[in-house]
Design a protein around this motif. Structure first.
Motif, PDB file in Angstrom:
ATOM      1  N   UNK A 198      -0.693  -3.879  -6.132  1.00  0.00           N
ATOM      2  CA  UNK A 198       0.099  -2.874  -5.425  1.00  0.00           C
ATOM      3  C   UNK A 198       0.921  -2.084  -6.434  1.00  0.00           C
ATOM      4  N   UNK A 199       1.351  -0.897  -6.009  1.00  0.00           N
ATOM      5  CA  UNK A 199       2.256  -0.131  -6.857  1.00  0.00           C
ATOM      6  C   UNK A 199       3.617  -0.824  -6.817  1.00  0.00           C
ATOM      7  N   UNK A 243     -15.590  -4.493   2.539  1.00  0.00           N
ATOM      8  CA  UNK A 243     -15.429  -4.014   1.166  1.00  0.00           C
ATOM      9  C   UNK A 243     -14.033  -3.423   1.047  1.00  0.00           C
ATOM     10  N   UNK A 244     -13.032  -4.286   0.797  1.00  0.00           N
ATOM     11  CA  UNK A 244     -11.640  -3.844   0.854  1.00  0.00           C
ATOM     12  C   UNK A 244     -11.079  -3.409  -0.487  1.00  0.00           C
ATOM     13  N   UNK A 245     -11.768  -3.682  -1.584  1.00  0.00           N
ATOM     14  CA  UNK A 245     -11.275  -3.307  -2.908  1.00  0.00           C
ATOM     15  C   UNK A 245     -11.877  -1.984  -3.360  1.00  0.00           C
ATOM     16  N   UNK A 299     -14.876   6.388 -13.692  1.00  0.00           N
ATOM     17  CA  UNK A 299     -15.351   6.596 -12.334  1.00  0.00           C
ATOM     18  C   UNK A 299     -14.434   5.842 -11.384  1.00  0.00           C
ATOM     19  N   UNK A 300     -14.315   6.348 -10.165  1.00  0.00           N
ATOM     20  CA  UNK A 300     -13.550   5.660  -9.135  1.00  0.00           C
ATOM     21  C   UNK A 300     -14.424   5.538  -7.897  1.00  0.00           C
ATOM     22  N   UNK A 301     -14.243   4.428  -7.190  1.00  0.00           N
ATOM     23  CA  UNK A 301     -15.009   4.183  -5.968  1.00  0.00           C
ATOM     24  C   UNK A 301     -14.049   3.626  -4.931  1.00  0.00           C
ATOM     25  N   UNK A 302     -13.912   4.329  -3.810  1.00  0.00           N
ATOM     26  CA  UNK A 302     -13.016   3.841  -2.774  1.00  0.00           C
ATOM     27  C   UNK A 302     -13.665   2.676  -2.019  1.00  0.00           C
ATOM     28  N   UNK A 303     -12.853   1.899  -1.306  1.00  0.00           N
ATOM     29  CA  UNK A 303     -13.369   0.802  -0.500  1.00  0.00           C
ATOM     30  C   UNK A 303     -14.268   1.385   0.584  1.00  0.00           C
ATOM     31  N   UNK A 337      -6.637  -3.498  -5.084  1.00  0.00           N
ATOM     32  CA  UNK A 337      -6.550  -4.144  -3.771  1.00  0.00           C
ATOM     33  C   UNK A 337      -6.228  -3.133  -2.694  1.00  0.00           C
ATOM     34  N   UNK A 338      -6.477  -3.535  -1.459  1.00  0.00           N
ATOM     35  CA  UNK A 338      -6.192  -2.686  -0.306  1.00  0.00           C
ATOM     36  C   UNK A 338      -4.729  -2.255  -0.346  1.00  0.00           C
ATOM     37  N   UNK A 339      -4.492  -1.005  -0.126  1.00  0.00           N
ATOM     38  CA  UNK A 339      -3.131  -0.490  -0.151  1.00  0.00           C
ATOM     39  C   UNK A 339      -2.814   0.316  -1.398  1.00  0.00           C
ATOM     40  N   UNK A 340      -3.587   0.131  -2.468  1.00  0.00           N
ATOM     41  CA  UNK A 340      -3.395   0.947  -3.667  1.00  0.00           C
ATOM     42  C   UNK A 340      -4.150   2.255  -3.449  1.00  0.00           C
TER      43      UNK A 340
END
Length: 122
Positions: free
Chosen positions: A14-15, A86-88, A77-81, A105-108
């Motif tokens: 998390x941030x 697939x939550x990460x 590269x970035x890949x969203x959940x 993790x979920x929420x970032x």
């Protein structure tokens, strides 16, 4: 080249607020911009590099510090959940040191993270 694939994989949970003691790691003209909580410590984006602090051992008194200058990143590269299972989100960095994988993790916010990298490199 040293095999870096196994050791350069991090998870950002998390941030978080920028740790007060990060200032002792910064060079003249460098400032902390954002920080993320890792499993045992934190990762800090500055205007010059990414610093990952990794507390080790049972007490966490031993700390390994990774410093990745943005100038060494060749591509990312970035890949969203993707779905419920697939939550990460994932970020991959190709650097002069090798390939680095960061799980978010979920929420970032993956797009905010992507923008931090883009603003530092481009």
């Amino acid at each position: 080249m040293v095999a870096t694939q196994a050791i350069l994989a991090w998870t950002f949970i998390s941030e978080c607020p920028i740790p007060n003691d990060v200032n002792e790691l910064l060079v003249e003209g460098e400032k902390a911009i954002a920080a993320y909580k890792t499993v045992r410590d934190s990762a800090i984006f500055t205007n010059k590099r990414l610093i990952v602090r990794d507390a080790q051992g049972l007490t966490g008194k031993k700390v390994e510090i990774y410093s990745l200058p943005y100038s060494s990143i060749n591509m990312w590269s970035t890949e969203n959940a993707g779905s419920l299972f697939d939550v990460n989100a994932e970020v991959e960095l190709w650097t002069r040191a090798g390939h680095i994988k960061v799980n978010l993790k979920k929420g970032v916010d993956i797009r905010k993270f992507d923008k931090l990298i883009a603003e530092a490199i481009l």
